[in-house]
Design a protein around this motif. Structure first.
Motif, mmCIF file in Angstrom:
data_model
loop_
_atom_site.group_PDB
_atom_site.id
_atom_site.type_symbol
_atom_site.label_atom_id
_atom_site.label_comp_id
_atom_site.label_asym_id
_atom_site.label_seq_id
_atom_site.Cartn_x
_atom_site.Cartn_y
_atom_site.Cartn_z
ATOM 1 N N ASN A 54 -6.753 -0.614 15.458
ATOM 2 C CA ASN A 54 -8.026 -0.734 16.171
ATOM 3 C C ASN A 54 -9.023 0.284 15.640
ATOM 4 O O ASN A 54 -8.652 1.253 14.971
ATOM 5 C CB ASN A 54 -7.817 -0.526 17.663
ATOM 6 N N SER A 55 -10.280 0.068 15.948
ATOM 7 C CA SER A 55 -11.353 0.991 15.548
ATOM 8 C C SER A 55 -11.274 1.311 14.063
ATOM 9 O O SER A 55 -11.344 2.476 13.660
ATOM 10 C CB SER A 55 -11.276 2.276 16.380
ATOM 11 N N GLU B 139 0.540 7.146 1.359
ATOM 12 C CA GLU B 139 0.688 8.027 2.510
ATOM 13 C C GLU B 139 1.316 7.288 3.685
ATOM 14 O O GLU B 139 1.121 6.083 3.853
ATOM 15 C CB GLU B 139 -0.673 8.593 2.931
ATOM 16 N N GLY B 140 2.047 8.044 4.484
ATOM 17 C CA GLY B 140 2.648 7.475 5.675
ATOM 18 C C GLY B 140 1.609 7.287 6.767
ATOM 19 O O GLY B 140 0.770 8.162 6.984
ATOM 20 N N VAL B 141 1.666 6.151 7.427
ATOM 21 C CA VAL B 141 0.734 5.829 8.501
ATOM 22 C C VAL B 141 1.427 5.926 9.853
ATOM 23 O O VAL B 141 0.944 6.604 10.757
ATOM 24 C CB VAL B 141 0.156 4.420 8.301
ATOM 25 N N VAL C 211 -4.592 8.379 12.085
ATOM 26 C CA VAL C 211 -4.565 7.088 12.767
ATOM 27 C C VAL C 211 -4.115 7.197 14.222
ATOM 28 O O VAL C 211 -4.174 6.216 14.963
ATOM 29 C CB VAL C 211 -3.654 6.077 12.030
ATOM 30 N N ARG C 212 -3.672 8.368 14.604
ATOM 31 C CA ARG C 212 -3.174 8.542 15.978
ATOM 32 C C ARG C 212 -4.256 8.181 16.978
ATOM 33 O O ARG C 212 -5.405 8.597 16.860
ATOM 34 C CB ARG C 212 -2.727 9.989 16.179
ATOM 35 N N GLU D 37 -12.501 4.029 5.673
ATOM 36 C CA GLU D 37 -11.457 4.917 5.140
ATOM 37 C C GLU D 37 -10.055 4.350 5.332
ATOM 38 O O GLU D 37 -9.089 4.846 4.740
ATOM 39 C CB GLU D 37 -11.545 6.299 5.791
ATOM 40 N N ASP D 38 -9.918 3.331 6.134
ATOM 41 C CA ASP D 38 -8.624 2.681 6.325
ATOM 42 C C ASP D 38 -8.355 1.609 5.269
ATOM 43 O O ASP D 38 -7.263 1.022 5.245
ATOM 44 C CB ASP D 38 -8.550 2.038 7.716
#
Length: 121
Positions: free
Chosen positions: A83-84, A45-47, A63-64, A88-89
């Protein structure tokens, strides 16, 4: 021919931060540079992506506000400040390049080898 080499992955606890780097060679003028990720058993998937000539940036909704993409024109290095972070990342993160307008579509022509990001709870 564009070559991409990622670095900066690793393991971090939830809530922590990491910065990924991608050294770009072979030219990057007026090119889309993107970060993608793929978790086990999931599609790539695109990040985030950036259009180098204009500085336009694109982010996945997931991720925004947490991730920031940037490109250092002088060094020709692509960054992803994360960050944060949450579990799930966790995924293999890839940088990619293409001259077509495909901001977050994983159909880029050139790909790096990937760098692993693992976030523990």
């Amino acid at each position: 021919q564009v070559q991409l080499v990622e670095s900066g992955g690793g393991s971090v606890q939830a809530g922590g931060s990491l910065r990924l780097s991608c050294a770009v060679s072979g030219g990057s003028y007026r090119m889309f540079l993107g970060w993608f990720r793929q978790a086990p058993g999931k599609e790539r998937e695109g990040v985030a992506a950036v259009l180098t000539s204009a500085g336009d940036t694109y982010y996945a909704d997931s991720v925004r506000g947490r991730f920031t993409i940037s490109h250092d024109n002088a060094k020709n290095v692509l960054y992803l400040q994360m960050n944060s972070l949450t579990p799930e990342d966790t995924a293999m993160y890839y940088c990619a390049a293409d001259r077509r307008s495909l901001p977050l579509t994983p159909d880029y022509k050139y790909w790096g080898q990937g760098t692993q990001v693992t976030v523990s709870s």
